[in-house]
Scaffold this motif. Structure first.
Motif, mmCIF file in Angstrom:
data_model
loop_
_atom_site.group_PDB
_atom_site.id
_atom_site.type_symbol
_atom_site.label_atom_id
_atom_site.label_comp_id
_atom_site.label_asym_id
_atom_site.label_seq_id
_atom_site.Cartn_x
_atom_site.Cartn_y
_atom_site.Cartn_z
ATOM 1 N N ASN A 1 -1.390 1.027 14.506
ATOM 2 C CA ASN A 1 -1.535 1.140 13.058
ATOM 3 C C ASN A 1 -0.164 1.189 12.401
ATOM 4 O O ASN A 1 0.829 1.596 13.030
ATOM 5 N N VAL A 2 -0.102 0.800 11.154
ATOM 6 C CA VAL A 2 1.095 1.039 10.356
ATOM 7 C C VAL A 2 0.800 2.034 9.250
ATOM 8 O O VAL A 2 1.704 2.688 8.730
ATOM 9 N N MET A 3 -0.483 2.167 8.909
ATOM 10 C CA MET A 3 -0.902 3.121 7.896
ATOM 11 C C MET A 3 -2.404 3.365 8.074
ATOM 12 O O MET A 3 -3.228 2.628 7.532
ATOM 13 N N THR B 1 0.824 -1.209 0.000
ATOM 14 C CA THR B 1 0.000 0.000 0.000
ATOM 15 C C THR B 1 0.858 1.259 0.000
ATOM 16 O O THR B 1 0.561 2.229 -0.703
ATOM 17 N N LEU B 2 1.935 1.226 0.758
ATOM 18 C CA LEU B 2 2.822 2.387 0.833
ATOM 19 C C LEU B 2 3.462 2.681 -0.515
ATOM 20 O O LEU B 2 3.438 3.824 -0.999
ATOM 21 N N TRP C 1 -10.734 0.629 7.979
ATOM 22 C CA TRP C 1 -9.824 0.336 6.876
ATOM 23 C C TRP C 1 -8.360 0.620 7.234
ATOM 24 O O TRP C 1 -7.498 0.645 6.355
ATOM 25 N N ASN C 2 -8.064 0.827 8.509
ATOM 26 C CA ASN C 2 -6.678 1.035 8.930
ATOM 27 C C ASN C 2 -5.842 -0.221 8.683
ATOM 28 O O ASN C 2 -6.309 -1.348 8.937
ATOM 29 N N GLY D 1 -2.508 9.893 8.286
ATOM 30 C CA GLY D 1 -3.553 9.096 7.659
ATOM 31 C C GLY D 1 -3.767 9.500 6.215
ATOM 32 O O GLY D 1 -3.688 10.678 5.864
ATOM 33 N N VAL D 2 -4.027 8.502 5.381
ATOM 34 C CA VAL D 2 -4.247 8.738 3.949
ATOM 35 C C VAL D 2 -5.516 8.007 3.522
ATOM 36 O O VAL D 2 -6.115 7.249 4.291
ATOM 37 N N LYS D 3 -5.922 8.239 2.276
ATOM 38 C CA LYS D 3 -7.171 7.665 1.774
ATOM 39 C C LYS D 3 -6.983 6.188 1.422
ATOM 40 O O LYS D 3 -6.539 5.838 0.333
ATOM 41 N N ILE D 4 -7.316 5.344 2.371
ATOM 42 C CA ILE D 4 -7.260 3.897 2.178
ATOM 43 C C ILE D 4 -8.672 3.344 2.326
ATOM 44 O O ILE D 4 -9.408 3.726 3.247
#
Length: 337
Positions: free
Chosen positions: A274-276, A77-78, A284-285, A140-143
Motif C-alpha cells: 500500500n501507499v495509503m 490524495t495525500l 479502497w487502499n 490508515g485514513v478514511k479513503i
C-alpha cells in the motif's frame, strides 16, 4: 521487481535521507532555546547548520516531486486529505528559511530575538507534524471511492488520533536528540559538554516513546521485514545513547542516523504494497499498482534519477566535508553577538 516497486523503494530512500539530514537541523533549531544560554551560543548553534540546512531540504523537494511523478494518485490524495498540516509545514519551512537569512540583517536585539523565536517554532512544529503525517499514512485514513476516484473523506480531527500523535512526539524527540548529538559533534567548549548531557536525557526519553510507537506499528501492520528494521532501530538508538554517554559523538551521530533510517524503513515496510491504506475498506487502499504512473513514465524517471542522483550526492558530501570543523563562541565575531 516492477518499476513501481522500485520507485516505492526510491521514495522511501529519499524520505530516509530527508529525515536523517533535516532531522538534525530541526533538532538544532529546537535547541536554540533549550541549550543556548546567550546570543553568542545561539549564533554558534545556527552556524553549525548554516551551510547545510538549505541543501538538506532538497531531499524533501525531490521526494515530493518523485511522488507526484511516480504515484500521482497517492500525491493527489495525500495533499488533498492532509492539506492543512502540510500547509503548516510549508509555511514553517518558508519562515524558517527567511529567519536564517534575515536574523543578522539588523543589529537590534528585538529584531534578532524575534527571528530566533521563529527558528525555534518553525523547527519544532514540522518535526512534530511529519510524525503525525506518517503515522496517519501507515495507520490508515478514511479513503473511499468517489466518482470513480479514491479520495480522502475524513476531516482534520481524524488525523489527530493517538497513534499519529505518538508518532509526532517520537519524531520531535528523536530529531531533537539527533540535533543535540550533532551539536556535540560540531562544537567545542562548554556548549559541547552541555549538548552531550542534554542528548543523554533526550535519548532516554526518545527510547521510551520510540519503543512504544514501533511496537504498536509492528503489532498493527508489521511482518518479518519490519520486525528486523525495528530491531535495528532499537539497537542503534541504545548504542547512540551509550556512545554519547562515553563521549564518542561521531559514533553516536552515526548510530542516531541509522536509528532514523531504520525507523523510517520500518514504516515503509509496514506500508508496502500500500501507499495509503483506507481505514474504511481494504478494497479502497491506494497501492503501488493502482496509484502509479505508466511504465513508460517510470522508465524515463529511472534514467533521469540514475544520472542526477550521484551528482547531487557528490556535491552535498563535498559541502559537509568543507564545513566539517568544530566551532565555538571564540569563532563568533563580536558584532554578531
Amino acid at each position: 521487481m516492477e518499476l513501481h516497486d522500485v520507485w516505492f523503494v526510491l521514495i522511501a530512500v529519499l524520505w530516509i535521507g530527508y529525515f536523517f539530514l533535516e532531522g538534525f537541523d530541526f533538532g538544532v533549531g529546537v535547541l536554540t532555546k533549550l541549550l543556548a544560554r546567550d546570543r553568542a551560543e545561539k549564533r554558534v548553534l545556527i552556524n553549525t547548520i548554516g551551510p547545510v540546512w538549505d541543501g538538506n531540504e532538497v531531499w524533501l523537494l525531490t521526494a515530493g516531486g518523485a511522488t507526484f511523478a511516480a504515484f500521482p494518485e497517492w500525491y493527489a490524495t495525500l495533499f488533498s486529505g492532509f492539506y492543512l498540516p502540510l500547509l503548516i509545514i510549508l509555511v514553517c519551512l518558508i519562515v524558517r528559511g527567511v529567519a536564517f537569512e534575515y536574523r543578522v540583517k539588523r543589529p537590534e536585539e528585538n529584531w534578532q530575538r524575534n527571528w530566533e523565536h521563529a527558528i525555534f517554532w518553525t523547527s519544532l512544529v514540522p518535526a512534530f507534524l511529519w510524525g503525525v503525517a506518517f503515522g496517519n499514512i501507515v495507520h490508515g485514513v478514511k479513503i473511499q471511492e468517489v466518482g470513480g476516484n479514491l479520495e480522502y473523506v475524513g476531516g482534520f480531527g481524524d488525523l489527530l488520533n493517538p497513534y499519529a500523535l505518538l508518532g509526532g512526539l517520537v519524531t520531535l524527540t528523536l530529531f531533537t536528540f539527533h540535533g543535540a548529538v550533532f551539536t556535540a559533534l560540531k562544537t567545542v567548549g562548554d556548549i559541547r559538554g552541555r549538548a552531550r548531557a542534554l542528548a543523554l536525557k533526550l535519548g532516554l526519553l526518545t527510547a521510551v516513546l520510540a519503543l512504544g510507537f514501533l511496537l504498536w506499528t509492528q503489532l498493527d501492520k508489521g511482518d518479518g521485514w519490519s520486525l528486523a528494521a525495528m530491531l535495528v532501530a532499537v539497537v542503534c538508538l541504545v548504542g547512540a545513547i551509550g556512545a554519547i554517554r562515553a563521549g564518542r559523538e561521531g559514533w553516536s551521530f552515526a548510530l542516531s542516523g541509522v536509528t532514523i533510517a531504520a525507523a523510517v524503513a520500518m514504516l515503509f515496510l509496514a506500508l508496502f504494497p500500500n501507499v495509503m491504506p483506507s481505514s474504511l475498506d481494504p478494497a479502497w487502499n491506494l497501492t503501488v499498482t493502482n496509484a502509479s504512473s505508466s511504465p513508460y513514465t517510470l522508465k524515463i524517471m529511472t534514467w533521469c534519477a540514475a544520472i542526477a542522483t550521484p551528482l547531487v550526492l557528490l556535491y552535498q558530501s563535498w559541502t559537509y566535508w568543507v564545513f566539517r570543523k568544530r566551532i565555538g563562541t571564540q569563532h563568533i565575531a563580536e558584532a554578531a553577538h
